[in-house]
Design an enzyme around this catalytic site. Structure first.
Site, PDB file in Angstrom:
ATOM      1  N   LYS A  84       0.831  -1.208   0.000  1.00 24.44           N
ATOM      2  CA  LYS A  84       0.000   0.000   0.000  1.00 24.44           C
ATOM      3  C   LYS A  84       0.869   1.263   0.000  1.00 24.44           C
ATOM      4  CE  LYS A  84      -1.603   1.701   4.042  1.00 24.44           C
ATOM      5  NZ  LYS A  84      -1.386   3.144   4.244  1.00 24.44           N
ATOM      6  N   ASN A  85       1.860   1.298   0.887  1.00 25.70           N
ATOM      7  CA  ASN A  85       2.643   2.532   1.038  1.00 25.70           C
ATOM      8  C   ASN A  85       3.592   2.780  -0.130  1.00 25.70           C
ATOM      9  OD1 ASN A  85       1.355   3.095   3.383  1.00 25.70           O
ATOM     10  ND2 ASN A  85       3.105   2.731   4.747  1.00 25.70           N
ATOM     11  N   CYS A  91      -3.965   8.325  10.118  1.00 22.94           N
ATOM     12  CA  CYS A  91      -4.004   7.770  11.472  1.00 22.94           C
ATOM     13  C   CYS A  91      -3.648   8.841  12.494  1.00 22.94           C
ATOM     14  CB  CYS A  91      -3.005   6.619  11.590  1.00 22.94           C
ATOM     15  SG  CYS A  91      -3.501   5.154  10.701  1.00 22.94           S
ATOM     16  N   ARG A 111       1.928  15.105  13.163  1.00 24.19           N
ATOM     17  CA  ARG A 111       2.202  14.871  11.746  1.00 24.19           C
ATOM     18  C   ARG A 111       2.154  16.163  10.922  1.00 24.19           C
ATOM     19  NH1 ARG A 111      -0.299   9.154   9.943  1.00 24.19           N
ATOM     20  NH2 ARG A 111       1.630   9.027   8.797  1.00 24.19           N
ATOM     21  N   ASP A 154       5.771   1.122  11.790  1.00 21.37           N
ATOM     22  CA  ASP A 154       4.520   0.465  11.384  1.00 21.37           C
ATOM     23  C   ASP A 154       4.439  -0.991  11.852  1.00 21.37           C
ATOM     24  OD1 ASP A 154       3.626   2.764  10.216  1.00 21.37           O
ATOM     25  OD2 ASP A 154       3.915   2.105   8.142  1.00 21.37           O
ATOM     26  N   ARG A 198      -8.255  -0.176   5.522  1.00 20.90           N
ATOM     27  CA  ARG A 198      -7.442   0.811   4.804  1.00 20.90           C
ATOM     28  C   ARG A 198      -6.144   0.183   4.331  1.00 20.90           C
ATOM     29  NH1 ARG A 198      -5.668   5.333   8.270  1.00 20.90           N
ATOM     30  NH2 ARG A 198      -4.427   5.538   6.409  1.00 20.90           N
TER      31      ARG A 198
HETATM   32  C1  UD1 Z   1       4.881   7.151   6.093  1.00 21.04           C
HETATM   33  C2  UD1 Z   1       4.007   5.921   6.041  1.00 21.04           C
HETATM   34  C3  UD1 Z   1       3.593   5.516   7.455  1.00 21.04           C
HETATM   35  C4  UD1 Z   1       4.835   5.347   8.331  1.00 21.04           C
HETATM   36  C5  UD1 Z   1       5.736   6.567   8.257  1.00 21.04           C
HETATM   37  C6  UD1 Z   1       7.072   6.361   8.968  1.00 21.04           C
HETATM   38  C7  UD1 Z   1       2.850   6.111   3.939  1.00 21.04           C
HETATM   39  C8  UD1 Z   1       1.581   6.354   3.214  1.00 21.04           C
HETATM   40  N1  UD1 Z   1       2.825   6.222   5.255  1.00 21.04           N
HETATM   41  O1  UD1 Z   1       4.100   8.193   6.661  1.00 21.04           O
HETATM   42  O2  UD1 Z   1       2.852   4.317   7.374  1.00 21.04           O
HETATM   43  O3  UD1 Z   1       4.441   5.141   9.666  1.00 21.04           O
HETATM   44  O4  UD1 Z   1       6.034   6.885   6.885  1.00 21.04           O
HETATM   45  O5  UD1 Z   1       7.741   5.276   8.450  1.00 21.04           O
HETATM   46  O6  UD1 Z   1       3.851   5.795   3.333  1.00 21.04           O
HETATM   47  N2  UD1 Z   1       7.381  15.050   9.972  1.00 21.04           N
HETATM   48  C9  UD1 Z   1       7.595  16.376  10.218  1.00 21.04           C
HETATM   49  N3  UD1 Z   1       7.329  17.275   9.217  1.00 21.04           N
HETATM   50  C10 UD1 Z   1       6.874  16.884   7.986  1.00 21.04           C
HETATM   51  C11 UD1 Z   1       6.676  15.511   7.738  1.00 21.04           C
HETATM   52  C12 UD1 Z   1       6.940  14.610   8.757  1.00 21.04           C
HETATM   53  O7  UD1 Z   1       8.000  16.755  11.310  1.00 21.04           O
HETATM   54  O8  UD1 Z   1       6.656  17.735   7.141  1.00 21.04           O
HETATM   55  C13 UD1 Z   1       7.641  14.047  11.052  1.00 21.04           C
HETATM   56  C14 UD1 Z   1       6.396  13.258  11.452  1.00 21.04           C
HETATM   57  O9  UD1 Z   1       5.591  13.966  12.371  1.00 21.04           O
HETATM   58  C15 UD1 Z   1       7.008  12.018  12.050  1.00 21.04           C
HETATM   59  C16 UD1 Z   1       8.278  11.817  11.210  1.00 21.04           C
HETATM   60  O10 UD1 Z   1       8.521  13.064  10.564  1.00 21.04           O
HETATM   61  O11 UD1 Z   1       7.362  12.240  13.377  1.00 21.04           O
HETATM   62  C17 UD1 Z   1       8.160  10.748  10.146  1.00 21.04           C
HETATM   63  O12 UD1 Z   1       7.012  10.967   9.377  1.00 21.04           O
HETATM   64  P1  UD1 Z   1       6.947  10.603   7.827  1.00 21.04           P
HETATM   65  O13 UD1 Z   1       8.101   9.712   7.490  1.00 21.04           O
HETATM   66  O14 UD1 Z   1       6.781  11.850   7.028  1.00 21.04           O
HETATM   67  O15 UD1 Z   1       5.624   9.770   7.754  1.00 21.04           O
HETATM   68  P2  UD1 Z   1       4.586   9.705   6.570  1.00 21.04           P
HETATM   69  O16 UD1 Z   1       5.270   9.904   5.269  1.00 21.04           O
HETATM   70  O17 UD1 Z   1       3.422  10.538   6.902  1.00 21.04           O
END
Ligand code: UD1
Length: 431
Positions: A22-23, A126, A131, A317, A409
């Protein structure tokens, strides 16, 4: 809303075919916005987040065709999708769709790169922490975009197109790396992404973009160098196996006992998880197209400490699932979450099944209980939900997991896959 009823205590034996990731599929689908030619993806998982993203892409003007490839028993495993964005008819990604799934916000970079403007709702997904989107926004601004937050939307403009830039992420972010990587492919000049995420799903995206004509160096490393191109072309690509689904069923075999063969996957994608399982006394054997995970139900699970980290570390995850396993260990385990600040929502629900867990800040001390006992529990987020299913497989009596829409999901036909291995699991349709 549907619920799932499990009568636990049965060892699992059989074979499970792992679905496409999915991701990985979500950003690969978004990449279709970068070209007016057709992008065709195979091994697409049949899960709700994919349908949500199809809806989002269609309202941007993308033509989507799903070629239902039956796997012989009427299911939709291994479907292919063709996506064609001949022209973008709307650059707005509405709240109603993006709130359901954070990955929807990934359209921001590609729309901005192709159309010079985008208005994208701040995302949902989630509820596992704040985030934020700052890394996406700072990166796009460094590439020349002007972005305001207005009425819950990110309103971005780059009338003269995006320009290559040197961007260093202060935190490793999967989504920000994907967003900026896609945007950089159509930017003018060279973009360097430092401290980029190295998750296998990023490598999958790099490979699709390269097949579309992008020029990217540094695949699989934390430094990606992208030389922007005026246009990209269509491509055919197979989505990688779902490493989180693979790890989840590996833990199912571990917690219930028995022997499960996982096919259509790759053990090397979850080395960090397999290391922990092996240390816990679970037997793991790699095969040509996956792995076999087994445990004699009479042999104890040992307590092992786990800390989540960006790839190649232990995945966040998979944190809730390993916690479920540790609740029935003979010993204790310290589980530390370093990626998200609020990812222990499964703890009170596992406690309802008799688990002994104490949370101290970012760590949870899990002391193994002799026996979990079935109860009614509530699914809170995607991976938390599946941890309750895993705990239910080990609990005596009946466990009912309510509000399972989160599971749908991200897990394709979960109850069917587990039932085929002998689990007593049933979906109860809600009103
Ligand atoms: C993706 C995955 C999710 C997984 C996560 C971490 C998908 C669709 N989802 O989520 O399942 O749990 O990676 O492996 O692929 N952050 C910031 N600023 C930003 C963006 C992120 O501070 O602009 C922080 C987040 O709050 C978090 C960390 O960075 O603490 C990692 O998040 P991120 O890797 O961006 O997660 P997602 O891409 O949302």
């Amino acid at each position: 809303m549907d619920s799932i009823r499990i009568r636990g205590g049965k060892p699992l034996n059989g074979k499970i075919e792992i679905s496409g990731a999915k991701n990985a599929a979500l950003p690969l689908m978004v990449a279709c916005l970068l070209t007016d030619e057709t992008v065709t993806l195979s091994n697409l998982p049949h899960v709700a987040d994919i349908s949500t993203l199809i809806n989002l892409l269609c309202q941007h003007g993308v033509q989507a065709h799903l070629n239902g490839q039956s796997n012989g028993n009427g299911n939709c495993n291994g479907r292919a999708i063709s996506l064609t964005a001949t022209s973008i008819t709307s650059t707005e990604a509405p709240y109603d769709i993006v709130r359901k799934m954070r990955a929807g916000a990934l359209v921001l970079g590609p729309l901005l790169a192709r159309e010079g403007k985008a208005k994208v709702s701040l995302p949902g997904g989630c509820a596992i922490g704040t985030r934020p989107m700052n890394l996406h926004l700072d990166g796009l601004e460094a590439m020349g975009a002007k972005i305001d937050i207005d009425g819950g939307y990110m309103v971005a403009e780059a009338p003269n197109g995006l320009k290559g830039a040197e961007i260093r992420f202060e935190t490793v972010s999967v989504g920000a790396t994907e967003d900026l990587l896609m945007a950089a492919c159509l930017a003018e000049g060279t973009t360097v992404l430092e401290n980029a995420a190295k998750e296998p799903e990023i490598t999958d995206l790099v490979r699709l973009l390269t097949a579309m004509g992008a020029k990217i160096e540094g695949e699989g490393t934390d430094r990606l160098v992208i030389e922007g191109q005026p246009t990209l072309q269509g491509a055919d690509y197979k989505v990688m196996p779902d490493r989180i689904e693979t790890g989840t069923y590996a833990i199912a075999a571990a917690i219930a006992g028995g022997r499960i063969e996982l096919t259509n996957t790759d053990a090397s994608l979850i080395s960090s998880v397999l290391e922990i399982l092996t240390a816990a006394g679970v037997s793991v054997e790699e095969t040509e197209d996956g792995l076999i995970v087994s445990r004699d139900p009479a042999s104890p699970i040992k307590g092992v400490d786990v800390m989540t980290q960006p790839y190649p570390g232990y995945p966040t995850d998979m944190q809730a699932q390993i916690m479920a396993l540790m609740t029935v260990s003979k010993g204790a385990s310290m589980i530390t979450e370093t990626i998200f600040e609020n990812r222990f929502m499964h703890v009170p629900e596992l406690t309802r099944l008799g688990a002994n867990i104490n949370v101290h800040g970012h760590s949870a001390l899990v002391r193994g209980a002799d026996q979990l006992v079935g109860a009614q529990v509530m699914a809170t987020d995607l991976r938390a939900s599946v941890s309750l299913v895993l705990a239910g497989l080990a609990a005596s009596g009946e466990t009912v997991i309510n509000r399972v829409y989160h599971l749908d999901r991200g897990y394709e036909r979960l109850e069917e896959k587990l039932a085929a291995c002998g689990a007593d699991i049933l979906r109860i349709q809600g009103e």
